[in-house]
Write a protein that holds these residues in place. Structure first.
Motif, PDB file in Angstrom:
ATOM      1  N   PHE A  89      45.332  43.759  26.766  1.00 48.79           N
ATOM      2  CA  PHE A  89      43.890  43.684  26.977  1.00 48.79           C
ATOM      3  C   PHE A  89      43.541  42.560  27.954  1.00 48.79           C
ATOM      4  CE2 PHE A  89      39.740  41.865  25.883  1.00 48.79           C
ATOM      5  CZ  PHE A  89      38.925  42.991  25.980  1.00 48.79           C
ATOM      6  N   MET A  90      44.302  41.469  27.918  1.00 52.60           N
ATOM      7  CA  MET A  90      44.067  40.349  28.827  1.00 52.60           C
ATOM      8  C   MET A  90      44.673  40.611  30.212  1.00 52.60           C
ATOM      9  SD  MET A  90      42.324  38.324  26.923  1.00 52.60           S
ATOM     10  CE  MET A  90      42.254  36.947  28.066  1.00 52.60           C
ATOM     11  N   PHE A  91      45.810  41.307  30.250  1.00 52.54           N
ATOM     12  CA  PHE A  91      46.522  41.471  31.509  1.00 52.54           C
ATOM     13  C   PHE A  91      45.849  42.458  32.458  1.00 52.54           C
ATOM     14  CE2 PHE A  91      49.485  44.156  33.913  1.00 52.54           C
ATOM     15  CZ  PHE A  91      49.950  43.233  34.821  1.00 52.54           C
ATOM     16  N   VAL A  92      45.494  43.633  31.967  1.00 44.07           N
ATOM     17  CA  VAL A  92      45.024  44.703  32.852  1.00 44.07           C
ATOM     18  C   VAL A  92      43.821  44.277  33.701  1.00 44.07           C
ATOM     19  CG1 VAL A  92      44.111  47.047  32.950  1.00 44.07           C
ATOM     20  CG2 VAL A  92      46.004  46.511  31.402  1.00 44.07           C
ATOM     21  N   HIS A 124      46.816  35.863  41.942  1.00 46.16           N
ATOM     22  CA  HIS A 124      48.022  36.643  41.667  1.00 46.16           C
ATOM     23  C   HIS A 124      49.036  35.719  41.012  1.00 46.16           C
ATOM     24  CE1 HIS A 124      51.939  38.557  42.764  1.00 46.16           C
ATOM     25  NE2 HIS A 124      51.292  39.623  42.339  1.00 46.16           N
ATOM     26  N   TYR A 125      49.495  36.085  39.833  1.00 51.64           N
ATOM     27  CA  TYR A 125      50.284  35.175  39.009  1.00 51.64           C
ATOM     28  C   TYR A 125      51.505  34.623  39.734  1.00 51.64           C
ATOM     29  CZ  TYR A 125      53.256  33.360  35.336  1.00 51.64           C
ATOM     30  OH  TYR A 125      54.067  32.543  34.589  1.00 51.64           O
ATOM     31  N   LYS A 126      52.349  35.472  40.285  1.00 53.67           N
ATOM     32  CA  LYS A 126      53.596  34.998  40.879  1.00 53.67           C
ATOM     33  C   LYS A 126      53.353  34.227  42.177  1.00 53.67           C
ATOM     34  CE  LYS A 126      56.867  38.096  38.660  1.00 53.67           C
ATOM     35  NZ  LYS A 126      57.984  39.065  38.820  1.00 53.67           N
ATOM     36  N   THR A 127      52.294  34.580  42.911  1.00 49.80           N
ATOM     37  CA  THR A 127      51.935  33.812  44.103  1.00 49.80           C
ATOM     38  C   THR A 127      51.564  32.384  43.735  1.00 49.80           C
ATOM     39  OG1 THR A 127      51.138  35.787  45.267  1.00 49.80           O
ATOM     40  CG2 THR A 127      50.338  33.658  46.045  1.00 49.80           C
ATOM     41  N   LEU A 128      50.779  32.233  42.692  1.00 47.11           N
ATOM     42  CA  LEU A 128      50.344  30.910  42.255  1.00 47.11           C
ATOM     43  C   LEU A 128      51.469  30.139  41.571  1.00 47.11           C
ATOM     44  CD1 LEU A 128      46.884  32.023  40.863  1.00 47.11           C
ATOM     45  CD2 LEU A 128      47.273  30.682  42.932  1.00 47.11           C
ATOM     46  N   LEU A 185      44.846  30.060  36.731  1.00 44.54           N
ATOM     47  CA  LEU A 185      43.683  30.766  37.260  1.00 44.54           C
ATOM     48  C   LEU A 185      43.689  32.235  36.882  1.00 44.54           C
ATOM     49  CD1 LEU A 185      43.676  29.154  40.822  1.00 44.54           C
ATOM     50  CD2 LEU A 185      41.847  28.901  39.132  1.00 44.54           C
ATOM     51  N   VAL A 186      44.849  32.749  36.495  1.00 42.93           N
ATOM     52  CA  VAL A 186      44.971  34.140  36.036  1.00 42.93           C
ATOM     53  C   VAL A 186      44.861  34.138  34.518  1.00 42.93           C
ATOM     54  CG1 VAL A 186      46.380  36.221  36.066  1.00 42.93           C
ATOM     55  CG2 VAL A 186      46.493  34.615  37.979  1.00 42.93           C
ATOM     56  N   PRO A 187      43.796  34.695  33.947  1.00 41.07           N
ATOM     57  CA  PRO A 187      43.593  34.645  32.484  1.00 41.07           C
ATOM     58  C   PRO A 187      44.482  35.653  31.761  1.00 41.07           C
ATOM     59  CG  PRO A 187      41.783  35.831  33.522  1.00 41.07           C
ATOM     60  CD  PRO A 187      42.654  35.337  34.640  1.00 41.07           C
ATOM     61  N   LEU A 188      45.607  35.181  31.260  1.00 41.95           N
ATOM     62  CA  LEU A 188      46.562  36.052  30.573  1.00 41.95           C
ATOM     63  C   LEU A 188      46.517  35.877  29.057  1.00 41.95           C
ATOM     64  CD1 LEU A 188      49.653  35.598  32.936  1.00 41.95           C
ATOM     65  CD2 LEU A 188      48.008  37.491  32.897  1.00 41.95           C
ATOM     66  N   GLN A 195      36.896  36.987  39.733  1.00 41.35           N
ATOM     67  CA  GLN A 195      37.872  37.762  38.964  1.00 41.35           C
ATOM     68  C   GLN A 195      39.231  37.786  39.658  1.00 41.35           C
ATOM     69  OE1 GLN A 195      36.673  41.802  38.183  1.00 41.35           O
ATOM     70  NE2 GLN A 195      38.332  42.179  36.744  1.00 41.35           N
ATOM     71  N   TYR A 196      39.233  37.944  40.982  1.00 42.42           N
ATOM     72  CA  TYR A 196      40.502  38.142  41.683  1.00 42.42           C
ATOM     73  C   TYR A 196      40.794  37.123  42.784  1.00 42.42           C
ATOM     74  CZ  TYR A 196      40.630  42.685  39.369  1.00 42.42           C
ATOM     75  OH  TYR A 196      40.657  43.688  38.424  1.00 42.42           O
TER      76      TYR A 196
END
Length: 623
Positions: free
Chosen positions: A453-456, A316-320, A338-341, A258-259
């Motif tokens: 719903f996807m972001f949180v 982490h979106y901005k890191t990636l 990798l971050v499911p948005l 997940q993270y």
């Protein structure tokens, strides 16, 4: 039997007994015979022993021949030892057995034990490289490497055939970076490896540790992901065992939870990829078991290195996203996938709006509970225009309810349903009201709601952050627990989920009262409106408490908004405007959906008249 025959048998028996007695060896003969037999047995035992020694000697010579003929026979024996390098974010441990990454620890994140999080360790992971010559297949897992050129953040693991012939695995870390550079380079191996084989085969296996409290919730976001070279990403099923054979070229392969993720990246791409994912049993401490076999470029001559990379870090979106800074589209890694948005437009909303608002609020130093609170308020403010439009549409229809009731009384029979509908639509047309005008604003605000719903659940910032009674906003907040697993519920009740469901039931009741326009609804429709809020208890019970908290706030704000609008917007003023529109000289033009509905009604009426005419003709012919 006669007398002569009997006498004959007796005489024969006597002869046989006498012959046996006379032929019996003497005592000296028995001793000599025993000595002879013992000698024979001793010689046989000695011969067997000699044969065993000869076989053992032959095996030893053969084994020695194979060993001494092996390219890396000097590295075939040894004792496993470990080497550690690190930067400010990651600590990596390497094993000299296979020269592989043995353990990865993230310094800025903790596991459930409140200690620095270990992505994998010991037998959780394995990596094997295959090199080839004319006589043998060389598997690096069978050999002991030497750690050379070591510094705090880099090390070279060397597989040596001799002082001048070796293969180097070089690992290099950089400050403030989760990416690890990895290169393979041959030196003096031209006569020991096949120069015609310009590739290396790789096996990579990893068991994904369960890092979060909710096995089911974390498992939803854990899957084997991969990116095609110059194309989009894809992944194996997260809900079942799956495998795929991919002939196309892959830029990277990622094992994600997940993270957190372990990603293997090849500058020269991966080919002949076979990927597998299998589920682990709940309670085992693991989520999934991933394995990959692939091929990438390798130069046995040593003129060019094989360059690859590992990413061991957070989703982490901005890191990636930062890894693609300054790159053209063809060379972008797109690790941010990798971050499911969400897909397409939903992902765009999260990238442009949601993440930036969230980061801005986080930068103010607020706790995550208050970040979600203000974020919900901001989202509600953004979509207020659509909410207001939807409310006004319902209010216009509501103030016309007395006239709709008269139409219902005028046409009480089922066979008059079409006439009743036509007159109702005619009434709405006179007052400039569209029954469907409130639907469009609701549809327009749905993408933002779904995007949240996807972001949180993907926001790693919520991980292990407490608020009110929830000790971790990234997982469920169980205020009641039990030992047995109940289908559709699990072994707990989430308080935020329960409160959110109750708030939705209240909102449904209030909204239905406000939208009572006098039109008849389908049987059971009111009951169905209450089913979904109840289903939330079963659907979202094991989701992140932060997500349920957001939906609770959103629902409460919706109720407050409707109450305030009811107080502020006068029904009498709305009716007066409608009457003024009806009395005006402006042409009552039917547009859009109203016109289509009117056309459909006219068509239905024509069809009904035609059916009545045909029926009358048939009755007339029957007479």
């Amino acid at each position: 039997m006669d007398k002569n025959t009997l006498v004959g048998f007796v005489l024969i028996g006597a002869v046989l007994i006498g012959f046996t007695f006379l032929q019996r060896p003497s005592e000296k003969q028995l001793i000599a015979q025993k000595h002879f037999q013992d000698s024979i047995q001793a010689l046989a035992k000695k011969d067997t022993a000699n044969k065993a020694k000869a076989a053992a000697f032959t095996d030893s010579v053969a084994a020695q021949a194979v060993d001494t003929a092996g390219t890396f026979y000097n590295a075939a024996k040894g004792t496993e030892s470990f080497t550690t390098i690190e930067n400010d974010l990651v600590k990596l441990t390497f094993s000299n057995k296979g020269g592989r990454v043995y353990s990865a620890m993230l310094k800025k994140y903790n596991g459930q034990d409140k200690k620095p999080l270990v992505l994998f360790d010991k037998e959780d992971v394995s990596m094997n490289f295959f090199f080839y010559n004319k006589k043998e297949k060389i598997e690096t897992k069978d050999y002991y490497f030497q750690a050379v050129n070591k510094s705090d953040s880099s090390v070279t693991m060397r597989l040596a055939a001799s002082n001048d012939s070796y293969i180097d695995f070089t690992y290099t870390m950089h400050k403030g970076n989760y990416m690890v550079d990895f290169s393979i380079k041959a030196n003096g191996m031209l006569d020991k490896l096949s120069p015609s084989v310009n590739y290396v085969d790789i096996e990579w296996n990893q068991k994904l540790r369960q890092a979060e409290r909710g096995y089911k919730n974390e498992g939803r976001y854990a899957y084997l992901m991969y990116k095609y070279d110059g194309a989009d990403t894809d992944h194996l099923s997260e809900a079942k065992n799956a495998d795929a054979s991919i002939t196309g070229r892959l830029k990277w392969i990622g094992y994600k939870t997940q993270y957190f993720s372990s990603v293997f990246i090849a500058d020269q791409d991966f080919e002949k990829n076979v990927l597998k994912s299998s589920l682990e049993t709940e309670g085992s401490g693991y989520l999934k078991n991933y394995s990959s076999t692939m091929t990438t470029y390798f130069d046995a001559k040593g003129s060019k290195a094989t360059n690859m990379h590992f990413y061991f870090g957070p989703n982490h979106y901005k890191t990636l996203k930062a890894f693609d800074a300054g790159k053209d589209d063809a060379n972008k890694l797109e690790l941010d996938k990798l971050v499911p948005l969400g897909w397409s437009f939903l992902r765009w909303i999260n990238k442009v709006f949601t993440i930036n608002v969230f980061d801005w609020l986080t930068g103010l130093g607020l706790s995550m509970g208050w970040v979600l609170f203000f974020m919900t308020v901001i989202v509600k403010a953004v979509i207020f225009y659509f909410t207001f439009k939807s409310y006004m549409s319902s209010a216009r229809m509501r103030v016309l309810k007395p006239q709709i009731d008269l139409i219902n009384q005028k046409y009480p029979k089922k066979e008059d349903a079409l006439k009743k509908q036509q007159e109702t639509m005619s009434l709405y047309s006179k007052y400039g009201v569209s029954p469907m005008s409130g639907c469009l604003p609701m549809v327009l605000q749905m993408p933002i709601v779904i995007a949240l719903f996807m972001f949180v659940p993907s926001a790693i910032e919520l991980r292990q952050q407490s608020f009110l009674w929830a000790d971790d906003l990234s997982t469920f907040d169980a205020f009641i627990q039990w030992n047995q697993h109940i289908p559709f519920v699990g072994n707990h009740i989430s308080l935020f989920c329960l409160l959110m469901s109750l708030a939705n039931i209240l909102n449904t009741k209030y909204t239905m009262n406000q939208q009572d326009t006098g039109q008849q609804q389908m049987p059971g429709m009111k009951a169905m409106m209450y089913v979904m809020p109840i289903m939330f208890i079963f659907i979202l019970n094991d989701y992140a408490s932060g997500l349920n908290y957001y939906y609770l706030l959103s629902t409460l704000i919706s109720i407050i908004t409707m109450v305030v609008l009811k107080k502020v917007v006068s029904d009498d003023k709305i009716l007066a405007k409608l009457e003024a529109y009806k009395s005006s000289d402006k042409p009552k033009k039917k547009t859009g959906l109203m016109a289509k509905m009117a056309d459909m009604q006219e068509q239905q009426e024509r069809m009904a008249k035609e059916r009545d005419r045909l029926k009358a003709e048939r009755l007339k012919r029957g007479k």
